[in-house]
Design a protein around this motif. Structure first.
Motif, PDB file in Angstrom:
ATOM      1  N   THR A  24       0.815  -1.216   0.000  1.00 37.17           N
ATOM      2  CA  THR A  24       0.000   0.000   0.000  1.00 37.17           C
ATOM      3  C   THR A  24       0.845   1.260   0.000  1.00 37.17           C
ATOM      4  OG1 THR A  24      -0.132  -0.123   2.413  1.00 37.17           O
ATOM      5  CG2 THR A  24      -1.930  -1.127   1.163  1.00 37.17           C
ATOM      6  N   ASN A  25       2.146   1.141   0.328  1.00 39.76           N
ATOM      7  CA  ASN A  25       3.022   2.307   0.301  1.00 39.76           C
ATOM      8  C   ASN A  25       3.566   2.575  -1.098  1.00 39.76           C
ATOM      9  OD1 ASN A  25       2.863   2.890   3.082  1.00 39.76           O
ATOM     10  ND2 ASN A  25       4.319   1.256   3.536  1.00 39.76           N
ATOM     11  N   MET A  26       3.313   1.674  -2.016  1.00 43.20           N
ATOM     12  CA  MET A  26       3.814   1.797  -3.373  1.00 43.20           C
ATOM     13  C   MET A  26       2.826   2.604  -4.209  1.00 43.20           C
ATOM     14  SD  MET A  26       4.640  -1.341  -5.970  1.00 43.20           S
ATOM     15  CE  MET A  26       5.648  -2.132  -4.724  1.00 43.20           C
ATOM     16  N   GLY A  27       3.351   3.510  -5.041  1.00 46.82           N
ATOM     17  CA  GLY A  27       2.471   4.245  -5.929  1.00 46.82           C
ATOM     18  C   GLY A  27       1.763   3.297  -6.888  1.00 46.82           C
ATOM     19  N   ARG A  28       0.541   3.637  -7.239  1.00 49.78           N
ATOM     20  CA  ARG A  28      -0.238   2.765  -8.120  1.00 49.78           C
ATOM     21  C   ARG A  28      -1.208   3.611  -8.935  1.00 49.78           C
ATOM     22  NH1 ARG A  28      -4.288  -1.939  -5.876  1.00 49.78           N
ATOM     23  NH2 ARG A  28      -4.762  -2.968  -7.850  1.00 49.78           N
ATOM     24  N   ILE A  29      -1.164   3.462 -10.257  1.00 52.06           N
ATOM     25  CA  ILE A  29      -2.028   4.236 -11.145  1.00 52.06           C
ATOM     26  C   ILE A  29      -2.642   3.307 -12.186  1.00 52.06           C
ATOM     27  CG2 ILE A  29      -0.135   4.847 -12.726  1.00 52.06           C
ATOM     28  CD1 ILE A  29      -1.484   7.612 -13.056  1.00 52.06           C
ATOM     29  N   ILE A  30      -3.878   3.597 -12.571  1.00 49.43           N
ATOM     30  CA  ILE A  30      -4.579   2.815 -13.589  1.00 49.43           C
ATOM     31  C   ILE A  30      -5.007   3.765 -14.710  1.00 49.43           C
ATOM     32  CG2 ILE A  30      -6.464   1.216 -14.077  1.00 49.43           C
ATOM     33  CD1 ILE A  30      -6.633   0.690 -11.051  1.00 49.43           C
ATOM     34  N   PHE A  31      -4.633   3.428 -15.934  1.00 49.59           N
ATOM     35  CA  PHE A  31      -5.014   4.204 -17.108  1.00 49.59           C
ATOM     36  C   PHE A  31      -6.130   3.479 -17.860  1.00 49.59           C
ATOM     37  CE2 PHE A  31      -0.555   5.226 -16.290  1.00 49.59           C
ATOM     38  CZ  PHE A  31      -0.593   6.605 -16.274  1.00 49.59           C
ATOM     39  N   TYR A  32      -7.048   4.251 -18.430  1.00 47.46           N
ATOM     40  CA  TYR A  32      -8.178   3.688 -19.170  1.00 47.46           C
ATOM     41  C   TYR A  32      -8.223   4.267 -20.580  1.00 47.46           C
ATOM     42  CZ  TYR A  32      -9.758   2.330 -14.498  1.00 47.46           C
ATOM     43  OH  TYR A  32      -9.834   1.805 -13.227  1.00 47.46           O
ATOM     44  N   GLU A  33      -8.648   3.442 -21.522  1.00 50.21           N
ATOM     45  CA  GLU A  33      -8.719   3.903 -22.906  1.00 50.21           C
ATOM     46  C   GLU A  33      -9.752   5.009 -23.097  1.00 50.21           C
ATOM     47  OE1 GLU A  33      -7.230   0.349 -25.823  1.00 50.21           O
ATOM     48  OE2 GLU A  33      -9.361   0.416 -25.322  1.00 50.21           O
ATOM     49  N   ASP A  34     -10.877   4.909 -22.401  1.00 49.04           N
ATOM     50  CA  ASP A  34     -11.970   5.853 -22.615  1.00 49.04           C
ATOM     51  C   ASP A  34     -12.209   6.728 -21.386  1.00 49.04           C
ATOM     52  OD1 ASP A  34     -12.411   4.731 -25.168  1.00 49.04           O
ATOM     53  OD2 ASP A  34     -13.604   3.126 -24.262  1.00 49.04           O
ATOM     54  N   LYS A  35     -12.969   7.789 -21.576  1.00 51.17           N
ATOM     55  CA  LYS A  35     -13.323   8.672 -20.475  1.00 51.17           C
ATOM     56  C   LYS A  35     -14.160   7.924 -19.438  1.00 51.17           C
ATOM     57  CE  LYS A  35     -13.338  12.864 -23.330  1.00 51.17           C
ATOM     58  NZ  LYS A  35     -14.153  13.985 -23.848  1.00 51.17           N
ATOM     59  N   ASN A  36     -14.157   8.468 -18.221  1.00 52.51           N
ATOM     60  CA  ASN A  36     -14.960   7.915 -17.124  1.00 52.51           C
ATOM     61  C   ASN A  36     -14.613   6.465 -16.811  1.00 52.51           C
ATOM     62  OD1 ASN A  36     -16.534  10.344 -16.726  1.00 52.51           O
ATOM     63  ND2 ASN A  36     -17.534   9.841 -18.672  1.00 52.51           N
ATOM     64  N   PHE A  37     -13.319   6.120 -16.976  1.00 51.83           N
ATOM     65  CA  PHE A  37     -12.784   4.822 -16.547  1.00 51.83           C
ATOM     66  C   PHE A  37     -13.429   3.646 -17.281  1.00 51.83           C
ATOM     67  CE2 PHE A  37     -13.456   7.812 -12.946  1.00 51.83           C
ATOM     68  CZ  PHE A  37     -12.187   8.363 -12.952  1.00 51.83           C
ATOM     69  N   GLN A  38     -13.640   3.837 -18.570  1.00 48.08           N
ATOM     70  CA  GLN A  38     -14.245   2.798 -19.397  1.00 48.08           C
ATOM     71  C   GLN A  38     -13.207   2.214 -20.357  1.00 48.08           C
ATOM     72  OE1 GLN A  38     -17.622   1.819 -18.950  1.00 48.08           O
ATOM     73  NE2 GLN A  38     -17.293   3.139 -17.168  1.00 48.08           N
ATOM     74  N   GLY A  39     -13.519   1.038 -20.897  1.00 53.29           N
ATOM     75  CA  GLY A  39     -12.650   0.396 -21.874  1.00 53.29           C
ATOM     76  C   GLY A  39     -11.503  -0.357 -21.225  1.00 53.29           C
TER      77      GLY A  39
END
Length: 203
Positions: A23-38
């Motif tokens: 939990t101390n590690m940075g974590r990011i999620i990228f999505y293809e579409d707006k509003n966290f879709q795709g």
């Protein structure tokens, strides 16, 4: 439902530890579409080319830590600091009109020690020099420097801003030597440095 593409390094770390992600590690999620879709891509490390995993990137979610996101591959072009939170529209985040304006990212490690850097009026560490250990909201006013064209970062992680009072375009500096700010690939060559801020651990 979107398809998730997970960073293989994260998978290996989880398997070795036998538990979930630190939990101390940075974590990011990228999505293809707006509003966290795709389709999505998740990482806790630097990524020089997001299109290796996604055809485009229109939203992102930072689950922990701090990251710099860039409009071009290899950490070039317009850049923005993102902290823990949700960013449903990258066009609004980056202030761009591009439909898929995030192409690379850097994870910013937590730093708990002192902060120290030197800024120079001219390239190649020449001209007037000043040492910083805390934030400076107006370089020209405090140091009477006509410009800041090179820097040495000894400790900590910093953000340089185009305008005083931490406004305008920004540029991320980690420990190292920067002989020419004009070679940083931030976009137009006329970016001047108006203020500097430490990236604190409270991301």
């Amino acid at each position: 439902m979107g398809i998730k593409v997970t960073d293989s390094w994260l998978d290996q770390a989880s398997v070795r530890s036998g538990v979930g992600l630190d939990t101390n590690m940075g974590r990011i999620i990228f999505y293809e579409d707006k509003n966290f879709q795709g389709r999505s891509y998740e990482t806790s490390s630097d990524c020089a080319e997001l299109t290796s995993y996604l055809s485009r990137c229109n939203s992102c979610r930072v689950e922990s830590g701090c990251f710099m996101v860039y409009e071009r591959p290899n950490f070039m072009g317009h850049q923005m600091l993102v902290r823990r939170g949700e960013y449903p529209d990258n066009q609004r985040l980056m202030g761009m009109t591009m439909s898929d304006c995030i192409r690379s990212c850097r994870m910013i490690p937590m730093h708990r020690g002192q902060f120290r850097m030197k800024i120079y009026e001219r390239e190649n560490f020449s001209g007037q020099m000043n040492e910083l250990m805390d934030d400076c909201d107006n370089i020209q006013e405090r140091y009477r420097m006509s410009d800041c064209m090179s820097a040495q970062v000894m400790d900590g992680h910093w953000l340089m801003y185009e305008q005083p009072h931490f406004r305008g375009r920004m540029m991320y500096l980690r420990p190292g030597e920067y002989r020419s700010m004009r070679d940083m690939g931030t976009g137009p060559m006329d970016m001047r440095i108006g203020s500097i801020r430490r990236i604190m651990e409270s991301c």
